[in-house]
Design an enzyme around this catalytic site. Structure first.
Site, PDB file in Angstrom:
ATOM      1  N   LYS A   1       0.692  -1.183  -0.104  1.00  0.00           N
ATOM      2  CA  LYS A   1       0.103   0.143   0.061  1.00  0.00           C
ATOM      3  C   LYS A   1       0.913   1.162  -0.181  1.00  0.00           C
ATOM      4  O   LYS A   1       2.026   1.016   0.605  1.00  0.00           O
ATOM      5  CB  LYS A   1      -0.911   0.091   1.185  1.00  0.00           C
ATOM      6  CG  LYS A   1      -0.239   0.082   2.617  1.00  0.00           C
ATOM      7  CD  LYS A   1      -1.086   0.399   3.506  1.00  0.00           C
ATOM      8  CE  LYS A   1      -0.872   1.815   4.060  1.00  0.00           C
ATOM      9  NZ  LYS A   1       0.342   2.121   5.076  1.00  0.00           N
TER      10      LYS A   1
ATOM     11  N   ASP B   1      -1.222  -6.417   2.846  1.00  0.00           N
ATOM     12  CA  ASP B   1      -1.606  -5.458   3.970  1.00  0.00           C
ATOM     13  C   ASP B   1      -0.824  -6.106   5.044  1.00  0.00           C
ATOM     14  O   ASP B   1      -1.392  -7.361   5.449  1.00  0.00           O
ATOM     15  CB  ASP B   1      -3.059  -5.698   3.999  1.00  0.00           C
ATOM     16  CG  ASP B   1      -3.475  -4.937   5.261  1.00  0.00           C
ATOM     17  OD1 ASP B   1      -2.852  -4.993   6.219  1.00  0.00           O
ATOM     18  OD2 ASP B   1      -4.628  -4.008   5.253  1.00  0.00           O
ATOM     19  N   HIS B   2       0.209  -5.851   5.537  1.00  0.00           N
ATOM     20  CA  HIS B   2       0.925  -6.505   6.434  1.00  0.00           C
ATOM     21  C   HIS B   2       0.334  -7.005   7.901  1.00  0.00           C
ATOM     22  O   HIS B   2       0.862  -8.006   8.499  1.00  0.00           O
ATOM     23  CB  HIS B   2       2.517  -6.038   6.980  1.00  0.00           C
ATOM     24  CG  HIS B   2       2.172  -4.623   7.962  1.00  0.00           C
ATOM     25  ND1 HIS B   2       1.721  -3.448   7.495  1.00  0.00           N
ATOM     26  CD2 HIS B   2       2.662  -4.900   9.293  1.00  0.00           C
ATOM     27  CE1 HIS B   2       1.766  -2.573   8.408  1.00  0.00           C
ATOM     28  NE2 HIS B   2       2.357  -3.487   9.707  1.00  0.00           N
TER      29      HIS B   2
ATOM     30  N   GLU C   1      -0.659   4.095  18.117  1.00  0.00           N
ATOM     31  CA  GLU C   1       0.514   4.186  18.125  1.00  0.00           C
ATOM     32  C   GLU C   1       1.138   5.372  18.964  1.00  0.00           C
ATOM     33  O   GLU C   1       0.441   6.341  19.090  1.00  0.00           O
ATOM     34  CB  GLU C   1       0.879   4.369  16.613  1.00  0.00           C
ATOM     35  CG  GLU C   1       0.588   3.291  15.714  1.00  0.00           C
ATOM     36  CD  GLU C   1       1.240   3.576  14.188  1.00  0.00           C
ATOM     37  OE1 GLU C   1       2.379   3.284  14.200  1.00  0.00           O
ATOM     38  OE2 GLU C   1       0.354   4.306  13.520  1.00  0.00           O
TER      39      GLU C   1
ATOM     40  N   HIS D   1      -5.480  -1.697   6.807  1.00  0.00           N
ATOM     41  CA  HIS D   1      -5.197  -2.414   7.864  1.00  0.00           C
ATOM     42  C   HIS D   1      -6.789  -2.530   8.693  1.00  0.00           C
ATOM     43  O   HIS D   1      -7.147  -3.661   9.120  1.00  0.00           O
ATOM     44  CB  HIS D   1      -4.418  -1.947   8.787  1.00  0.00           C
ATOM     45  CG  HIS D   1      -3.270  -1.685   7.975  1.00  0.00           C
ATOM     46  ND1 HIS D   1      -2.668  -2.319   7.108  1.00  0.00           N
ATOM     47  CD2 HIS D   1      -2.263  -0.556   8.395  1.00  0.00           C
ATOM     48  CE1 HIS D   1      -1.245  -2.070   7.060  1.00  0.00           C
ATOM     49  NE2 HIS D   1      -1.156  -0.967   7.520  1.00  0.00           N
TER      50      HIS D   1
ATOM     51  N   LYS E   1      -1.607   8.467  15.679  1.00  0.00           N
ATOM     52  CA  LYS E   1      -0.515   8.522  16.057  1.00  0.00           C
ATOM     53  C   LYS E   1      -0.157   9.402  17.437  1.00  0.00           C
ATOM     54  O   LYS E   1      -0.868  10.152  17.669  1.00  0.00           O
ATOM     55  CB  LYS E   1       0.440   9.484  14.814  1.00  0.00           C
ATOM     56  CG  LYS E   1       0.291   8.572  13.470  1.00  0.00           C
ATOM     57  CD  LYS E   1       1.240   7.647  13.339  1.00  0.00           C
ATOM     58  CE  LYS E   1       1.233   7.276  11.806  1.00  0.00           C
ATOM     59  NZ  LYS E   1       1.904   5.811  11.674  1.00  0.00           N
TER      60      LYS E   1
HETATM   61  C1  BG6 Z   1       1.863   1.298   8.079  1.00  0.00           C
HETATM   62  C2  BG6 Z   1       1.585   2.828   8.084  1.00  0.00           C
HETATM   63  O1  BG6 Z   1       1.109   0.640   7.129  1.00  0.00           O
HETATM   64  O2  BG6 Z   1       1.370   0.394   9.468  1.00  0.00           O
HETATM   65  C3  BG6 Z   1       2.224   3.164   9.238  1.00  0.00           C
HETATM   66  O3  BG6 Z   1       1.922   3.057   6.921  1.00  0.00           O
HETATM   67  C4  BG6 Z   1       2.011   2.444  10.835  1.00  0.00           C
HETATM   68  O4  BG6 Z   1       2.018   4.740   9.437  1.00  0.00           O
HETATM   69  C5  BG6 Z   1       2.281   1.058  10.483  1.00  0.00           C
HETATM   70  O5  BG6 Z   1       2.888   3.020  11.715  1.00  0.00           O
HETATM   71  C6  BG6 Z   1       1.844   0.218  11.787  1.00  0.00           C
HETATM   72  O6  BG6 Z   1       2.186  -1.073  11.641  1.00  0.00           O
HETATM   73  P1  BG6 Z   1       2.647  -1.861  12.749  1.00  0.00           P
HETATM   74  O7  BG6 Z   1       2.755  -3.309  12.399  1.00  0.00           O
HETATM   75  O8  BG6 Z   1       3.653  -1.224  13.573  1.00  0.00           O
HETATM   76  O9  BG6 Z   1       1.322  -1.931  13.814  1.00  0.00           O
END
Ligand code: BG6
Length: 493
Positions: free
Chosen positions: A147, A176-177, A215, A239, A338
């Site tokens: 993405k 989408d991790h 976050e 996500h 954030k």
């Molecule tokens: C990313 C976003 O896809 O996911 C970031 O672009 C975000 O802004 C991140 O910080 C959060 O991923 P995780 O795995 O740290 O929760």
């Protein structure tokens, strides 16, 4: 961890091989899979970028990138991994380097080739064009993109069309991790591997659902990208909607990739559209100001950006609804931001209150049951229950919880990073945990009117102090409905 069967030899080319994603996520994930014996020594990892590097200096960069974590890696294992790594300077936007890449890959013609486009989306079209021009788009090739897939529905359609000009949907892997996170996959196991939940999983039994991805980090270092995106595009459209899909989807009849994705797509299409006045009523956007996170004083978003002000939201709360038979009337409260008070991602499913209380006022209040699925940190699942407080002298009730923490249940096992699972799925050709074209577009179709209404709004995002839980309007969004955001420490002992 149980042993994993090794994959047949494959080649992976990382375009953007010197970039942040490659260094922080992709190469460390490949190293871990190598150490686990899943990647054979015959496989090749080819970093590629415009930088005129030699393979030896690239390997040094890779070694540095993969050893920054706390884990100690035996030097012979690290050297064995580095012997898989190679580098070729390739310019995606010209013909430079492509013939060499083709020659290298064609030396091993019968294996899966993964092209990971860890480059800006503006370069996807060029990269695909060259892959086709140089005949690297054969049936064993797979392309992986991250993405943002577009910044609205139209641009997402264009990106998808660009990819589809060269690669079939089965060859296209949209990462989408979040879908690679263990606890997200565990949602499927929890819902469909237990007979307990399914009869309760509907509007008759569930009062509401909360999904929070909070976050502590700000946007330092990525402000250029972030200011063109904002929290809705960066976190919600992908996500958070994917998490919502796993909570709300109907039981798929099998784990076949398209069967699962068909069910998720139905959820995305059933999301009640939020337009105009609804957007004002059911969404809150915020932006952090200077504050204290942990014990560190951090600047506000605009300061980080080096601007006087910005209209970009760093926080979003939304009251969404899935308008179908199972979920009509059940709010799904989504919240992400954030620089919030704590890093925590969780899904909280709140059940209906008991219909009739047998207990007098002296027993104390009855708290509805909650199922809390904690995605990170401290992954686990918790079920909030009422029990009798021990001891004589009447019947008093007390809240307690059945608690399963991954850390204690699977003590001593390392939790693999999401990219480990996802990269191996690409090689295996299993797209279950990747977003299909129609899913991405359906998610944008829901997000677009919200973005459009915000763009018309003369007001700036509501300010919130870094280190807080976001603007007070986000609290009001839930409290208006007679509910509150779940707060872990207060809610359960
Ligand atoms: C990313 C976003 O896809 O996911 C970031 O672009 C975000 O802004 C991140 O910080 C959060 O991923 P995780 O795995 O740290 O929760």
């Amino acid at each position: 961890m149980p042993p994993v069967p090794p994959l047949p030899d494959f080649d992976i080319v990382i375009f953007g091989g010197t970039g942040d994603l490659a260094k922080r996520k992709l190469l460390p994930a490949l190293l871990q899979r190598f150490l686990a014996g899943q990647i054979n020594p015959g496989s090749r990892i080819i970093g590629s970028a415009r930088d005129a590097l030699g393979s030896a200096s690239y390997r040094m960069k890779v070694a540095e990138a993969v050893t920054t974590g706390s884990e100690r890696i035996a030097s012979d294992r690290l050297s064995a991994f580095l012997s898989l790594v190679d580098y070729l300077p390739v310019d995606v936007s010209s013909e430079a380097g492509w013939a060499e890449l083709k020659a290298k890959l064609e030396a091993r013609p019968d294996r899966v080739r993964v092209f990971y486009l860890a480059i800006g989306p503006g370069l996807f079209a060029e990269a695909c064009k060259r892959l086709q021009q140089f005949g690297l788009d054969g049936p064993l090739s797979r392309v992986v993109v991250e993405k943002p897939i577009g910044h609205d529905l139209d641009s997402a359609r264009q990106t998808n069309a660009t990819l589809a000009n060269v690669f079939s949907e089965a060859q296209t892997f949209r990462i989408d991790h979040y879908l690679g996170k263990e606890t997200v996959q565990n949602l499927i196991a929890l819902r469909f591997g237990n007979a307990l939940f399914e009869p309760l999983w509907n509007a008759a039994r569930i009062d509401h659902v909360q999904i929070t991805v909070a976050e502590e980090l700000g946007v330092a270092g990525r402000a250029g990208y972030y200011d063109t995106a904002g929290a809705l595009r960066d976190m919600v459209q992908n996500h958070m909607l994917q998490l919502l899909c796993f909570v709300a989807m109907e039981p798929p009849y099998s784990m076949d990739a398209d069967v699962v994705r068909d069910e998720k797509l139905k959820v995305l299409r059933a999301l009640k559209p939020l337009r105009g006045e609804d957007v004002r009523q059911y969404t809150v956007r915020g932006q952090y100001r200077k504050g204290v996170v942990g014990s560190v004083t951090v600047p506000g978003y605009a300061e980080e950006l080096g601007a006087e002000q910005s209209r970009t939201e760093t926080f979003v709360a939304i009251r969404a609804e899935v308008a179908n038979w199972r979920w009509a009337g059940v709010p799904f409260y989504l919240r992400t931001g954030k620089r919030l008070a704590q890093r925590v991602s969780e899904i909280v499913v709140s059940f209906q209150p008991v219909r009739h209380s047998l207990f007098g006022a002296s027993a104390g209040p009855l708290t509805p049951n909650k199922l809390i699925i904690r995605l990170q940190p401290d992954e686990g699942v918790r079920l909030g229950l009422m029990i009798k407080e021990p001891g004589p002298g009447g019947l008093r009730l007390r809240r307690t919880s059945l608690d399963m923490s991954f850390a204690s249940e699977f003590a001593g096992q390392r939790q693999p990073d999401a990219y480990e699972r996802l990269l191996m799925d690409v090689v295996r050709g299993n797209p279950t945990l990747f977003m299909r074209r129609d899913e991405v577009e359906a998610a944008w179709a829901w997000a677009d009117p919200i973005l459009a209404a915000w763009a018309q709004d003369p007001e700036l995002p509501r300010p919130y102090t870094a280190g807080s839980w976001g603007p007070t309007a986000a609290i009001a969004l839930v409290e208006r409905d007679g509910r509150t955001w779940h707060e872990d420490l207060e809610d359960l002992p």
